[in-house]
Design a protein around this motif. Sequence first.
Motif, PDB file in Angstrom:
ATOM      1  N   THR A  70     -29.088  -1.653  -4.888  1.00  0.00           N
ATOM      2  CA  THR A  70     -29.371  -0.278  -4.404  1.00  0.00           C
ATOM      3  C   THR A  70     -28.112   0.593  -4.355  1.00  0.00           C
ATOM      4  O   THR A  70     -28.179   1.776  -4.015  1.00  0.00           O
ATOM      5  N   LEU A  71     -26.962   0.004  -4.671  1.00  0.00           N
ATOM      6  CA  LEU A  71     -25.706   0.750  -4.650  1.00  0.00           C
ATOM      7  C   LEU A  71     -24.788   0.236  -5.751  1.00  0.00           C
ATOM      8  O   LEU A  71     -24.717  -0.969  -5.997  1.00  0.00           O
ATOM      9  N   GLU A  72     -24.096   1.149  -6.411  1.00  0.00           N
ATOM     10  CA  GLU A  72     -23.186   0.765  -7.477  1.00  0.00           C
ATOM     11  C   GLU A  72     -21.776   0.570  -6.917  1.00  0.00           C
ATOM     12  O   GLU A  72     -21.403   1.142  -5.896  1.00  0.00           O
ATOM     13  N   VAL A  73     -20.975  -0.244  -7.655  1.00  0.00           N
ATOM     14  CA  VAL A  73     -19.620  -0.584  -7.200  1.00  0.00           C
ATOM     15  C   VAL A  73     -18.752   0.662  -7.087  1.00  0.00           C
ATOM     16  O   VAL A  73     -18.028   0.869  -6.113  1.00  0.00           O
ATOM     17  N   GLY A  74     -18.802   1.526  -8.111  1.00  0.00           N
ATOM     18  CA  GLY A  74     -17.981   2.743  -8.108  1.00  0.00           C
ATOM     19  C   GLY A  74     -18.304   3.643  -6.924  1.00  0.00           C
ATOM     20  O   GLY A  74     -17.412   4.218  -6.306  1.00  0.00           O
ATOM     21  N   LYS A  75     -19.614   3.744  -6.604  1.00  0.00           N
ATOM     22  CA  LYS A  75     -20.010   4.591  -5.474  1.00  0.00           C
ATOM     23  C   LYS A  75     -19.510   4.019  -4.155  1.00  0.00           C
ATOM     24  O   LYS A  75     -19.132   4.767  -3.247  1.00  0.00           O
ATOM     25  N   LEU A  76     -19.507   2.672  -4.032  1.00  0.00           N
ATOM     26  CA  LEU A  76     -18.990   2.057  -2.811  1.00  0.00           C
ATOM     27  C   LEU A  76     -17.499   2.341  -2.661  1.00  0.00           C
ATOM     28  O   LEU A  76     -17.021   2.676  -1.570  1.00  0.00           O
ATOM     29  N   LEU A  77     -16.755   2.235  -3.783  1.00  0.00           N
ATOM     30  CA  LEU A  77     -15.314   2.506  -3.734  1.00  0.00           C
ATOM     31  C   LEU A  77     -15.047   3.960  -3.356  1.00  0.00           C
ATOM     32  O   LEU A  77     -14.162   4.246  -2.539  1.00  0.00           O
ATOM     33  N   SER A  78     -15.819   4.884  -3.970  1.00  0.00           N
ATOM     34  CA  SER A  78     -15.621   6.296  -3.620  1.00  0.00           C
ATOM     35  C   SER A  78     -16.047   6.553  -2.182  1.00  0.00           C
ATOM     36  O   SER A  78     -15.415   7.342  -1.463  1.00  0.00           O
ATOM     37  N   PHE A  79     -17.110   5.870  -1.719  1.00  0.00           N
ATOM     38  CA  PHE A  79     -17.574   6.020  -0.336  1.00  0.00           C
ATOM     39  C   PHE A  79     -16.478   5.579   0.641  1.00  0.00           C
ATOM     40  O   PHE A  79     -16.219   6.247   1.653  1.00  0.00           O
ATOM     41  N   ILE A  80     -15.827   4.448   0.314  1.00  0.00           N
ATOM     42  CA  ILE A  80     -14.729   3.959   1.169  1.00  0.00           C
ATOM     43  C   ILE A  80     -13.600   4.990   1.226  1.00  0.00           C
ATOM     44  O   ILE A  80     -13.013   5.229   2.279  1.00  0.00           O
ATOM     45  N   GLU A  81     -13.297   5.606   0.063  1.00  0.00           N
ATOM     46  CA  GLU A  81     -12.259   6.637   0.030  1.00  0.00           C
ATOM     47  C   GLU A  81     -12.642   7.840   0.896  1.00  0.00           C
ATOM     48  O   GLU A  81     -11.815   8.392   1.621  1.00  0.00           O
ATOM     49  N   TYR A  82     -13.904   8.238   0.803  1.00  0.00           N
ATOM     50  CA  TYR A  82     -14.368   9.370   1.601  1.00  0.00           C
ATOM     51  C   TYR A  82     -14.299   9.055   3.095  1.00  0.00           C
ATOM     52  O   TYR A  82     -13.912   9.898   3.914  1.00  0.00           O
ATOM     53  N   VAL A  83     -14.696   7.823   3.444  1.00  0.00           N
ATOM     54  CA  VAL A  83     -14.620   7.384   4.851  1.00  0.00           C
ATOM     55  C   VAL A  83     -13.175   7.400   5.320  1.00  0.00           C
ATOM     56  O   VAL A  83     -12.848   7.858   6.435  1.00  0.00           O
ATOM     57  N   PHE A  84     -12.297   6.894   4.444  1.00  0.00           N
ATOM     58  CA  PHE A  84     -10.866   6.879   4.790  1.00  0.00           C
ATOM     59  C   PHE A  84     -10.366   8.303   5.065  1.00  0.00           C
ATOM     60  O   PHE A  84      -9.684   8.560   6.056  1.00  0.00           O
ATOM     61  N   HIS A  85     -10.692   9.241   4.160  1.00  0.00           N
ATOM     62  CA  HIS A  85     -10.253  10.622   4.328  1.00  0.00           C
ATOM     63  C   HIS A  85     -10.857  11.252   5.582  1.00  0.00           C
ATOM     64  O   HIS A  85     -10.183  11.996   6.311  1.00  0.00           O
ATOM     65  N   ALA A  86     -12.142  10.958   5.845  1.00  0.00           N
ATOM     66  CA  ALA A  86     -12.810  11.538   7.015  1.00  0.00           C
ATOM     67  C   ALA A  86     -12.163  11.048   8.311  1.00  0.00           C
ATOM     68  O   ALA A  86     -11.791  11.842   9.187  1.00  0.00           O
ATOM     69  N   LEU A  87     -12.018   9.731   8.438  1.00  0.00           N
ATOM     70  CA  LEU A  87     -11.480   9.169   9.678  1.00  0.00           C
ATOM     71  C   LEU A  87      -9.989   9.446   9.832  1.00  0.00           C
ATOM     72  O   LEU A  87      -9.504   9.716  10.936  1.00  0.00           O
ATOM     73  N   PHE A  88      -9.276   9.370   8.688  1.00  0.00           N
ATOM     74  CA  PHE A  88      -7.836   9.635   8.774  1.00  0.00           C
ATOM     75  C   PHE A  88      -7.588  11.105   9.132  1.00  0.00           C
ATOM     76  O   PHE A  88      -6.672  11.422   9.890  1.00  0.00           O
ATOM     77  N   SER A  89      -8.417  11.999   8.587  1.00  0.00           N
ATOM     78  CA  SER A  89      -8.314  13.417   8.940  1.00  0.00           C
ATOM     79  C   SER A  89      -8.586  13.621  10.420  1.00  0.00           C
ATOM     80  O   SER A  89      -7.900  14.407  11.097  1.00  0.00           O
ATOM     81  N   PHE A  90      -9.587  12.916  10.935  1.00  0.00           N
ATOM     82  CA  PHE A  90      -9.904  13.031  12.361  1.00  0.00           C
ATOM     83  C   PHE A  90      -8.733  12.531  13.205  1.00  0.00           C
ATOM     84  O   PHE A  90      -8.386  13.130  14.232  1.00  0.00           O
ATOM     85  N   MET A  91      -8.111  11.427  12.774  1.00  0.00           N
ATOM     86  CA  MET A  91      -6.977  10.886  13.513  1.00  0.00           C
ATOM     87  C   MET A  91      -5.797  11.855  13.509  1.00  0.00           C
ATOM     88  O   MET A  91      -5.121  12.040  14.527  1.00  0.00           O
ATOM     89  N   LEU A  92      -5.556  12.484  12.345  1.00  0.00           N
ATOM     90  CA  LEU A  92      -4.476  13.463  12.279  1.00  0.00           C
ATOM     91  C   LEU A  92      -4.773  14.654  13.177  1.00  0.00           C
ATOM     92  O   LEU A  92      -3.890  15.167  13.878  1.00  0.00           O
ATOM     93  N   PHE A  93      -6.012  15.101  13.147  1.00  0.00           N
ATOM     94  CA  PHE A  93      -6.404  16.226  14.001  1.00  0.00           C
ATOM     95  C   PHE A  93      -6.293  15.836  15.470  1.00  0.00           C
ATOM     96  O   PHE A  93      -5.897  16.652  16.312  1.00  0.00           O
ATOM     97  N   ALA A  94      -6.634  14.585  15.769  1.00  0.00           N
ATOM     98  CA  ALA A  94      -6.503  14.096  17.146  1.00  0.00           C
ATOM     99  C   ALA A  94      -5.036  14.108  17.579  1.00  0.00           C
ATOM    100  O   ALA A  94      -4.719  14.427  18.732  1.00  0.00           O
ATOM    101  N   SER A  95      -4.136  13.784  16.631  1.00  0.00           N
ATOM    102  CA  SER A  95      -2.702  13.815  16.939  1.00  0.00           C
ATOM    103  C   SER A  95      -2.264  15.235  17.284  1.00  0.00           C
ATOM    104  O   SER A  95      -1.487  15.459  18.218  1.00  0.00           O
ATOM    105  N   VAL A  96      -2.769  16.197  16.503  1.00  0.00           N
ATOM    106  CA  VAL A  96      -2.466  17.607  16.785  1.00  0.00           C
ATOM    107  C   VAL A  96      -3.020  17.994  18.154  1.00  0.00           C
ATOM    108  O   VAL A  96      -2.348  18.652  18.958  1.00  0.00           O
TER     109      VAL A  96
END
Length: 576
Positions: free
Chosen positions: A266-292
């Motif tokens: 039900t999910l392709e490998v490339g989409k999982l890798l891109s999903f992980i990248e998006y999650v990383f950017h989302a959470l890391f952005s939140f952490m940076l904003f939390a630092s601010v």
Amino acid sequence: MRLMWEYTMRQKKLLFFNFICVFGFILIELGLPTLLAKMIDVGVRNKDWEYVKVMGLWMVVITAIGLTLHILLTYVGARLNTAIIIDIRDDMFEKMQGFSHQEYEKLGVSSLITRTTNDAYQVMMFLGMLLKTGFLTPMMFTASLYLIMRESVSLSKFVFMAIPLLLIGVIVLARLSEPLSKLQQKNLDKLNMILRENLSGLRVVRAFVNEDFQEKRFKKVNENYASSSTRLFSLVAAAQPAFYFLFNIIMVLVIWFGSKQIELGTLEVGKLLSFIEYVFHALFSFMLFASVFMMYPRAAVSAQRIQEVLDTSSSIVEPEEGVIETSTHGVLEFKNVTFAYPGATESPVIRDVSFTANPGETVAFIGSTGSGKSTLIQLIPRFYDTTKGEVLIDGVNVKDYKLADLRAKIGYIPQKALLFTGTIRDNLRFGKLDATEEDFLYAAEVAQATEFISQKEHGFDEMLSEGGSNFSGGQKQRLAIARAIIRRPDIYVFDDSFSALDYKTDATLRQRLKKETTDATVLIVAQRISTIMHADKIIVLNEGDVVGSGTHQELLKNCGIYYDIAASQLSKEELA
């Protein structure tokens, strides 16, 4: 936040370029995972190596553009941040220049220094982080959440489960850090106060062998500052591991359940890798904003302290249409003047003082310590304003003058001969910015400073250290007198300005001044009878009241307090 917003909006061009760099950087960062997903799911899966090469080249190009935009973002942010802090410090300095003595006493000199340096630095650090990540992270977070939902709704639930926990953590940290930030800045004010007192009074400390006492005093305040700082930094430091722990749990859950979906088809490998990248950017952005966000309470405290300075109005108000010029020059009159310090109106320092001084006259003031002599003459250039009565110069109330024009009429020599770091020439130019070499030579000759200046290796270009500490007290007083003489004012005010001179230099200087000031009004505050005994009028003050007025001989006969002062300094023959 209002302070930072107002100053940021002054730099609209740089702010616009900062926004463009942020927007471009987000497109590049989120474009890479999308290209990677297509490379894997289309190129690798179908063994279309040409497609893989094209996607790879696009990724290299995008990476290069992203690096360029990131460099530009850092550069523009630094320029913008620096411009804002320069404006803040310039405005604070300009504001403080207009403060009266009352505002300095209220806010404290040490605190004003801390606000201009450390508080401005805290705001700069926050703005640096805000301009670099404050715009970037909300946009990156929003875009990442959209792409997460587009790739897999089922896996996105783990991200949305974490967001409330992260928000609660940020809010709690902000609430706890604000009072600690206020305490830290107050302790820093005390630290600067003690350090300033100790350095300026080092000779007294050494003379009384009180180094240990001062060290203990400083150590106590330093420990209080260290304690408040440690609590604040520990609180902030504890947040990052907690965020990373939650971050790693979410990534493990995404990979685990994503792998299950790949296994089910039900999910392709490339989409999982891109999903992980998006999650990383989302959470890391939140952490940076939390630092601010976590930096904000400290910056907010500093901004409030800066705003307090900018919002403080001077008690000395300059009229918009003030008097600039008068037909007469040098006529000074006190009319029933009473003055009390703010908050002490029931205990005036001087009461109902009246006298007139005309050009060519010398009026002297004498009295015991604390009798109000120095306070009285500080009303003339409006260092303070009268509580009752009027001070008139050339028939105009000093409150009706433009301050610059009022003070241009006065040559003020303070009790403490304060000199500034720089050359002798630079210090004399405080009296007259466009002074010529002839002006320097003339002022030095009148002030009896020519001899010691000529003995210096560089003459008028000899450097003075901070406060003129490499010159003697008498030399500093003569330079301060020369600084007043060089502007050739209508009124000379000598606030115990001869106290560090020997009797011979004092007498010679006063004789030379008499020739120089034939068309000017001279006011002298002194403790030595010999300095003022030839004055045209001597006013005797006692606990703020005028208890005698007249010439030296008249006061010896009519004023007991003056006679007692004279008797303690003069011989019986001189009293006769």
